[in-house]
Design a protein around this motif. Structure first.
Motif, PDB file in Angstrom:
ATOM      1  N   ALA A 109     -29.474  -6.417   7.499  1.00  0.00           N
ATOM      2  CA  ALA A 109     -29.623  -4.974   7.277  1.00  0.00           C
ATOM      3  C   ALA A 109     -30.740  -4.693   6.282  1.00  0.00           C
ATOM      4  O   ALA A 109     -31.489  -3.719   6.438  1.00  0.00           O
ATOM      5  CB  ALA A 109     -28.307  -4.390   6.775  1.00  0.00           C
ATOM      6  N   THR A 110     -30.878  -5.551   5.265  1.00  0.00           N
ATOM      7  CA  THR A 110     -31.934  -5.380   4.273  1.00  0.00           C
ATOM      8  C   THR A 110     -33.310  -5.502   4.916  1.00  0.00           C
ATOM      9  O   THR A 110     -34.233  -4.737   4.601  1.00  0.00           O
ATOM     10  CB  THR A 110     -31.784  -6.412   3.153  1.00  0.00           C
ATOM     11  OG1 THR A 110     -30.530  -6.210   2.486  1.00  0.00           O
ATOM     12  CG2 THR A 110     -32.915  -6.290   2.137  1.00  0.00           C
ATOM     13  N   ALA A 111     -33.461  -6.465   5.836  1.00  0.00           N
ATOM     14  CA  ALA A 111     -34.736  -6.630   6.543  1.00  0.00           C
ATOM     15  C   ALA A 111     -35.058  -5.387   7.367  1.00  0.00           C
ATOM     16  O   ALA A 111     -36.206  -4.917   7.392  1.00  0.00           O
ATOM     17  CB  ALA A 111     -34.679  -7.870   7.429  1.00  0.00           C
ATOM     18  N   VAL A 112     -34.048  -4.834   8.041  1.00  0.00           N
ATOM     19  CA  VAL A 112     -34.258  -3.613   8.832  1.00  0.00           C
ATOM     20  C   VAL A 112     -34.630  -2.456   7.909  1.00  0.00           C
ATOM     21  O   VAL A 112     -35.530  -1.655   8.216  1.00  0.00           O
ATOM     22  CB  VAL A 112     -32.994  -3.280   9.653  1.00  0.00           C
ATOM     23  CG1 VAL A 112     -33.153  -1.939  10.373  1.00  0.00           C
ATOM     24  CG2 VAL A 112     -32.699  -4.390  10.652  1.00  0.00           C
ATOM     25  N   MET A 113     -33.931  -2.341   6.768  1.00  0.00           N
ATOM     26  CA  MET A 113     -34.227  -1.274   5.807  1.00  0.00           C
ATOM     27  C   MET A 113     -35.660  -1.382   5.285  1.00  0.00           C
ATOM     28  O   MET A 113     -36.366  -0.382   5.169  1.00  0.00           O
ATOM     29  CB  MET A 113     -33.257  -1.343   4.623  1.00  0.00           C
ATOM     30  CG  MET A 113     -31.836  -0.960   4.942  1.00  0.00           C
ATOM     31  SD  MET A 113     -30.777  -1.172   3.485  1.00  0.00           S
ATOM     32  CE  MET A 113     -29.168  -0.791   4.187  1.00  0.00           C
TER      33      MET A 113
END
Length: 355
Positions: A99-103
């Motif tokens: 999720a952090t990579a997507v954010m």
């Protein structure tokens, strides 16, 4: 030493009006039975005053002391009876990193294409966490520090304001039950337990700096306190009065970031930052819902663990609401560590791609 003490006293005196405003806002929110009253009341009161032109003083080094207290409180959540196996935590940590990579990808795209910021500004403003470390790293770049600072400040503001309605919407948390009974305000731990907690704060802060932990004043004491509580040396908690004061000072710390900000001059930046924060919040909600449905992780805990940024603020919210603070703290520590380690690599790769 006398000069240093005099400067500290002068700084404290100048901060007292700001603290009084924060306490007033928190007290009013508490009297109205609002969720997270001391944190949100203080934050909103000082934010409104800052945007109205008031010259509010930052807590300065006082915030560092509060981070130590919060760290010790968070460490108390690590008990031998902790629920949730390593497999469940591993799955959730993996989802958080995804999720952090997507954010990060969304933030950089939004800042570049929608807000029109430079590459360096987009990268440092888009990092979903570690505002202190990220701002320090941005000093050596071509990033617009004012945009970076405001973007992170607005993001934390939006997230904290959104937490109560989002938690109530998912129907898994009764925010009213988290209110402290007035009769408990004067509770204090015994002398031995108080000494253990104080020792965890002092030693943890020192060790955190020694091993260069990210946000050492928060995570160092948290790890030291966790070691004491996991081994059963102490089972003491921090008094609720200190918890309320910590919430007020953290709330004030967010609000005073808008001091000197003119809505007319930076309206575009504020609007873009708010829209970006809402997009990141949507990603966090989807990721939390996914890990809840797929692995059975507590939805409120996953939501607070995945929210982009504000480790002290979000960990404090978890502690205040009793939403698995150990789980939330562990996720934010891992995310900040990974982001700080990867930022130079990401910056270099993006510069090569845009060249």
């Amino acid at each position: 030493m006398r000069d240093a003490m005099e400067r500290s006293l002068v700084g404290l005196g100048r901060f007292l009006p700001t603290l009084a405003l924060g306490l007033g806002g928190g007290g009013l929110a508490y009297a109205l039975h609002l969720p997270l009253p001391w944190l949100l009341g203080a934050m909103l009161a000082t934010t409104v005053a800052s945007l109205a032109g008031a010259r509010l003083r930052s807590p300065g080094r006082g915030r560092q002391g509060v981070l130590v207290v919060i760290g010790v409180m968070l460490g108390a959540a690590f008990t031998p009876e902790m629920t949730g196996g390593l497999t469940l935590w591993g799955a959730s940590l993996s989802m958080m990193l995804l999720a952090t990579a997507v954010m990060m990808a969304f933030s950089v795209w939004f800042s570049r294409r929608i807000a029109g910021h430079s590459l360096d500004t987009a990268l440092y403003a888009g990092v979903p966490g570690g505002v202190s470390a990220v701002t320090g790293m941005a000093l050596d770049s071509n990033a617009d520090l004012r945009v970076v600072g405001m973007t992170h400040a607005v993001r934390i503001l939006v997230l904290l304001v959104a937490i109560p309605p989002v938690l109530q919407a998912i129907g898994h948390v009764d925010l009213g039950s988290a209110m402290t009974d007035p009769a408990q305000w004067l509770w204090l731990p015994g002398p031995a337990d108080a000494a253990w907690l104080a020792g965890a704060g002092v030693l943890g802060a020192w060790l955190g700096h020694l091993v260069r932990l990210p946000n050492a004043m928060l995570f160092g004491p948290a790890l030291a306190s966790a070691a004491l509580h996991l081994t059963g040396v102490t089972h003491a908690a921090v008094p609720p009065t200190l918890l309320a004061l910590a919430q007020v000072i953290i709330g004030v710390s967010v609000g005073v970031r808008f001091t000197g900000t003119s809505l007319a001059q930076v309206g575009h930046t504020l609007v873009m930052a708010a829209l970006q924060a809402l997009g990141l919040l949507a990603i966090a909600i989807l990721a939390a819902w996914g890990i809840h449905a797929g692995a059975g992780v507590s939805l409120p805990a996953a939501l607070l663990a995945y929210m982009p940024g504000g480790a002290p603020e979000l960990s404090l919210v978890a502690l205040s609401l009793g939403i698995d603070p150990a789980f939330v703290t562990a996720h934010h520590l891992l995310r900040i560590t990974v982001l700080i380690l990867l930022m130079p690599v990401l910056l270099g790769a993006c510069r090569r791609l845009s060249a």
